[in-house]
Design an enzyme around this catalytic site. Structure first.
Site, PDB file in Angstrom:
ATOM      1  N   GLU A   1       0.846  -1.120  -0.004  1.00 32.91           N
ATOM      2  CA  GLU A   1       0.117   0.038  -0.062  1.00 32.91           C
ATOM      3  C   GLU A   1       1.003   1.380  -0.110  1.00 32.91           C
ATOM      4  O   GLU A   1       2.149   1.017   0.258  1.00 32.91           O
ATOM      5  CB  GLU A   1      -1.128  -0.068   1.341  1.00 32.91           C
ATOM      6  CG  GLU A   1      -0.256   0.085   2.515  1.00 32.91           C
ATOM      7  CD  GLU A   1      -1.126   0.741   3.677  1.00 32.91           C
ATOM      8  OE1 GLU A   1      -1.318   1.790   3.550  1.00 32.91           O
ATOM      9  OE2 GLU A   1      -1.260   0.064   4.746  1.00 32.91           O
TER      10      GLU A   1
ATOM     11  N   LYS B   1      -3.889  -1.947  14.425  1.00 35.23           N
ATOM     12  CA  LYS B   1      -3.067  -1.073  15.112  1.00 35.23           C
ATOM     13  C   LYS B   1      -3.432  -0.907  16.574  1.00 35.23           C
ATOM     14  O   LYS B   1      -4.774  -0.890  16.817  1.00 35.23           O
ATOM     15  CB  LYS B   1      -3.021   0.350  14.494  1.00 35.23           C
ATOM     16  CG  LYS B   1      -2.240   0.228  13.235  1.00 35.23           C
ATOM     17  CD  LYS B   1      -2.021   1.703  12.625  1.00 35.23           C
ATOM     18  CE  LYS B   1      -2.955   2.011  11.470  1.00 35.23           C
ATOM     19  NZ  LYS B   1      -3.180   1.165  10.514  1.00 35.23           N
TER      20      LYS B   1
HETATM   21  N1  PSU Z   1      -0.107   0.378   8.540  1.00 33.82           N
HETATM   22  C1  PSU Z   1       0.968   1.174   9.368  1.00 33.82           C
HETATM   23  N2  PSU Z   1       0.596   2.372   9.002  1.00 33.82           N
HETATM   24  C2  PSU Z   1      -0.507   3.171   8.314  1.00 33.82           C
HETATM   25  C3  PSU Z   1      -1.372   2.157   7.925  1.00 33.82           C
HETATM   26  C4  PSU Z   1      -1.275   0.769   8.051  1.00 33.82           C
HETATM   27  O1  PSU Z   1       1.914   0.603   9.593  1.00 33.82           O
HETATM   28  O2  PSU Z   1      -0.462   4.216   8.168  1.00 33.82           O
HETATM   29  C5  PSU Z   1      -2.618   2.653   7.228  1.00 33.82           C
HETATM   30  C6  PSU Z   1      -3.342   1.758   6.238  1.00 33.82           C
HETATM   31  O3  PSU Z   1      -3.366   2.339   4.922  1.00 33.82           O
HETATM   32  C7  PSU Z   1      -4.685   1.548   6.834  1.00 33.82           C
HETATM   33  C8  PSU Z   1      -4.978   2.972   7.461  1.00 33.82           C
HETATM   34  O4  PSU Z   1      -5.465   1.037   5.763  1.00 33.82           O
HETATM   35  O5  PSU Z   1      -3.565   2.889   8.179  1.00 33.82           O
HETATM   36  C9  PSU Z   1      -6.103   2.857   8.455  1.00 33.82           C
HETATM   37  O6  PSU Z   1      -6.774   4.155   8.357  1.00 33.82           O
HETATM   38  P1  PSU Z   1      -8.382   4.516   8.905  1.00 33.82           P
HETATM   39  O7  PSU Z   1      -8.205   4.039  10.224  1.00 33.82           O
HETATM   40  O8  PSU Z   1      -8.648   5.870   8.737  1.00 33.82           O
HETATM   41  O9  PSU Z   1      -9.324   3.489   8.329  1.00 33.82           O
END
Ligand code: PSU
Ligand code: MN
Length: 302
Positions: free
Chosen positions: A22, A156
């Protein structure tokens, strides 16, 4: 509308293993220049594992499957890149815009490109306080409907992990811990949450992916791959920093797409860079496992 990097196109033609990557982690997840350095290291890890890396992003209205070094560097420094998920992915391409793909958007692009395996850091999930904010990442619904195996170090740890895994169960997403009985918690290798499923080999993960397709089950698999013990930050060390960052986000009215980037950036500052060092280690670890899974999948020829 789709542009394949030459090595990705060649791998596709030959049925060789490919791993999708990504770009939101580059534009919104890490500071420059570590973001670009990490992206290159991760691509190298995948090549060392015998697969071809395909970093995915929308640049000036073109969906790129595989980026050149120049594109990666420009993306890593750009300030106004959109963070694309399922809702705004097509709109960005239609308008000729530039955007980085989240887990959800990268899964969609990988499926379009015929790529079955994708490595990231951590998936999005149910935010703490979701009972009032309703902030649940589109990544969870994507896992329920798009047939890509996603290798992550769990959701996360800034999120509400029990609620995140509850939603994944509701959506019928296989959550498979790699090599251990508990779920990892991103910066920490373990948590007190038992893993719904455990697998110990890339071959098994690959067979399960293929079988789901043969059974007509939509959706992908979430592989929860623990950060190597030597690189982890204990959950107890991190907890006060996470709480502080969450309180600041609330006080400043940070909402929607800005929440995750804000929290990651604040943790970087509060831990004096330690959260980033661990994040880099876990992404590389995920890339290595994803390459193994892609190699197994290429043997079965899906
Ligand atoms: N993994 C990481 N850092 C990130 C992400 C994933 O180590 O920044 C990103 C991914 O693109 C994931 C996003 O889809 O964080 C999640 O965003 P949200 O909580 O707004 O859906
Ligand atoms: Mn959200």
């Amino acid at each position: 509308m789709i542009h394949y990097a030459p090595d990705v196109a060649a791998a596709k033609a030959a049925g060789a293993p490919i791993v999708a990557l990504e770009s939101t982690i580059i534009t919104h997840g890490m500071p420059y220049p570590q973001n670009v350095e990490t992206a290159r290291l991760v691509e190298g890890d995948i090549r060392a594992g015998g697969a071809v890396p395909a970093t995915i992003a929308v640049i000036k209205g073109v969906l790129h499957i595989g980026l050149t070094d120049d594109m990666l560097d420009a993306l890593g420094q750009a300030q106004d890149v959109a963070k694309l998920s399922r809702a705004d992915f097509a709109a960005c391409i239609a308008r000729g815009g530039t955007g980085a793909t989240t887990v959800a958007a990268t899964m969609i692009a990988a499926r379009m490109a015929g790529i079955h395996v994708f490595a990231t850091g951590g998936i999005g999930g149910v935010h703490r306080g979701a009972e009032t904010s309703f902030d649940i990442s589109a990544d969870l619904h994507e896992l329920a409907q798009t047939p890509v195996t996603v290798v992550a170090a769990g959701a996360k740890a800034i999120l509400d992990l029990p609620k995140t895994y509850e939603v994944l169960e509701t959506l019928g997403v296989p959550v498979i811990a790699f090599g251990q009985d508990s779920l990892p918690a991103f910066w920490s290798a373990t948590s007190d949450l038992p893993a719904p499923l455990r697998m110990d080999s890339a071959a098994e993960i690959s067979r399960a992916h293929v079988l789901r397709g043969q059974m007509g089950l939509p959706g992908g698999q979430m592989i929860a791959n623990p950060i190597p013990a030597a690189d982890q930050i204990p959950a107890a060390t991190l907890a006060p920093f996470i709480n502080q960052a969450l309180a600041e986000a609330e006080a400043q009215g940070i909402a929607a797409k800005s929440v995750t980037p804000f929290l990651l950036a604040r943790l970087f500052e509060l831990t004096k860079g330690a959260s980033l060092t661990a994040n880099i280690a876990l992404v590389r670890n995920n890339a290595r496992l994803a390459a193994e899974i892609a190699c197994e999948m290429a043997k079965i020829a899906v």
